[in-house]
Design a protein around this motif. Sequence first.
Motif, mmCIF file in Angstrom:
data_model
loop_
_atom_site.group_PDB
_atom_site.id
_atom_site.type_symbol
_atom_site.label_atom_id
_atom_site.label_comp_id
_atom_site.label_asym_id
_atom_site.label_seq_id
_atom_site.Cartn_x
_atom_site.Cartn_y
_atom_site.Cartn_z
ATOM 1 N N SER A 111 0.850 -1.195 0.000
ATOM 2 C CA SER A 111 0.000 0.000 0.000
ATOM 3 C C SER A 111 0.881 1.238 0.000
ATOM 4 C CB SER A 111 -0.881 0.004 1.258
ATOM 5 O OG SER A 111 -0.063 0.175 2.419
ATOM 6 N N PRO A 112 0.322 2.418 -0.321
ATOM 7 C CA PRO A 112 1.115 3.652 -0.245
ATOM 8 C C PRO A 112 1.691 3.876 1.151
ATOM 9 C CG PRO A 112 -0.897 4.046 -1.476
ATOM 10 C CD PRO A 112 -1.025 2.670 -0.894
ATOM 11 N N GLU A 113 0.939 3.496 2.181
ATOM 12 C CA GLU A 113 1.433 3.661 3.551
ATOM 13 C C GLU A 113 2.650 2.773 3.804
ATOM 14 O OE1 GLU A 113 -2.565 5.038 3.092
ATOM 15 O OE2 GLU A 113 -1.748 3.016 2.746
ATOM 16 N N ARG A 114 2.616 1.571 3.259
ATOM 17 C CA ARG A 114 3.752 0.660 3.441
ATOM 18 C C ARG A 114 4.973 1.168 2.674
ATOM 19 N NH1 ARG A 114 3.814 -4.232 5.711
ATOM 20 N NH2 ARG A 114 5.419 -5.749 5.157
ATOM 21 N N VAL A 115 4.738 1.731 1.509
ATOM 22 C CA VAL A 115 5.847 2.321 0.751
ATOM 23 C C VAL A 115 6.516 3.412 1.567
ATOM 24 C CG1 VAL A 115 6.458 3.674 -1.286
ATOM 25 C CG2 VAL A 115 4.856 1.763 -1.498
ATOM 26 N N ALA A 116 5.706 4.280 2.184
ATOM 27 C CA ALA A 116 6.265 5.364 2.997
ATOM 28 C C ALA A 116 7.040 4.811 4.193
ATOM 29 C CB ALA A 116 5.149 6.283 3.464
ATOM 30 N N LYS A 117 6.497 3.780 4.834
ATOM 31 C CA LYS A 117 7.152 3.199 5.998
ATOM 32 C C LYS A 117 8.465 2.518 5.628
ATOM 33 C CE LYS A 117 6.287 0.222 10.016
ATOM 34 N NZ LYS A 117 6.760 1.261 10.936
ATOM 35 N N SER A 118 8.551 2.029 4.384
ATOM 36 C CA SER A 118 9.748 1.301 3.973
ATOM 37 C C SER A 118 10.981 2.195 3.902
ATOM 38 C CB SER A 118 9.524 0.653 2.603
ATOM 39 O OG SER A 118 9.487 1.629 1.570
ATOM 40 N N ALA A 119 10.787 3.511 3.854
ATOM 41 C CA ALA A 119 11.925 4.423 3.691
ATOM 42 C C ALA A 119 12.965 4.231 4.793
ATOM 43 C CB ALA A 119 11.438 5.864 3.658
ATOM 44 N N GLU A 120 12.519 4.053 6.022
ATOM 45 C CA GLU A 120 13.475 3.905 7.125
ATOM 46 C C GLU A 120 14.226 2.583 7.037
ATOM 47 O OE1 GLU A 120 11.532 2.786 11.064
ATOM 48 O OE2 GLU A 120 9.819 3.684 9.996
#
Length: 256
Positions: A174-183
């Motif tokens: 999901s877009p939220e998971r993509v954002a979380k993956s940054a770290e």
Amino acid sequence: MISDRLALTVIPGAGWRAEDVRRVAREAEQAGFEAMFSAEVNSDVMATALLMGCATDRIRVGTWIANIYLRHPYLCAKGAELIADDTDGRFVLGLGVSHRPVNDALQIDMRNAAGDVVAYTLAVRDWLEGRGPATHLPQRQAPRPVPIHVAALSLAAAERGAEVADGLMPTMWSPERVAKSAEYIARGRGRGTRTGAFELTLGLPTSSARTWVSYGKRHGRIWRSTRRSRSSGRCGARAVSSTRRMRWHVAPARRG
């Protein structure tokens, strides 16, 4: 800045002939697609990528993904080197462990899948950069760079992949998971030795009758790739262009 780029992912193992692969690749390029990937399902994904590259002049070609258990890393590296050279550097090597039902059917042991991907990626990179052990001839560095992307489902896999590869090919995020993956990606990159831009090719396959759509997000751009199954008596993929600016999209099924 992120801009939309349309790509095409195909499943030639559904019954395509070699000319089907070449024709769809040419049509995809003529329609303005930025890239064309092939899934390794009842097919040799490296041979397919070479067919796609030979049939085109501009479009990038790649594997989504090459099953690491089917090729010695030496053979994978040499094949990737040849495809990249023949396509003037348009080849992207996607690596992963494929799916358990596939590997079970082939009697492949994937109990250490996470570690296998890391070890395999490092081995392929060594061969590409001329560091592999000499066989009957001394090794040399590939004449053109071969970006390696690794498949990822979990965030832990994303972190491991970021440490050893040039990009990731996550799916069903999901877009939220993509954002979380940054770290997680940042941590992996911090431990690794790779430099340069890190690419994220994001796939979200969804179904609508005979049509699948996935999206690819690369460094600084979005790739959207459309997959279609083979319909009876004809090649199933059709080039479809779109100017819609959105992250998730389901294309309507085509008839006829």
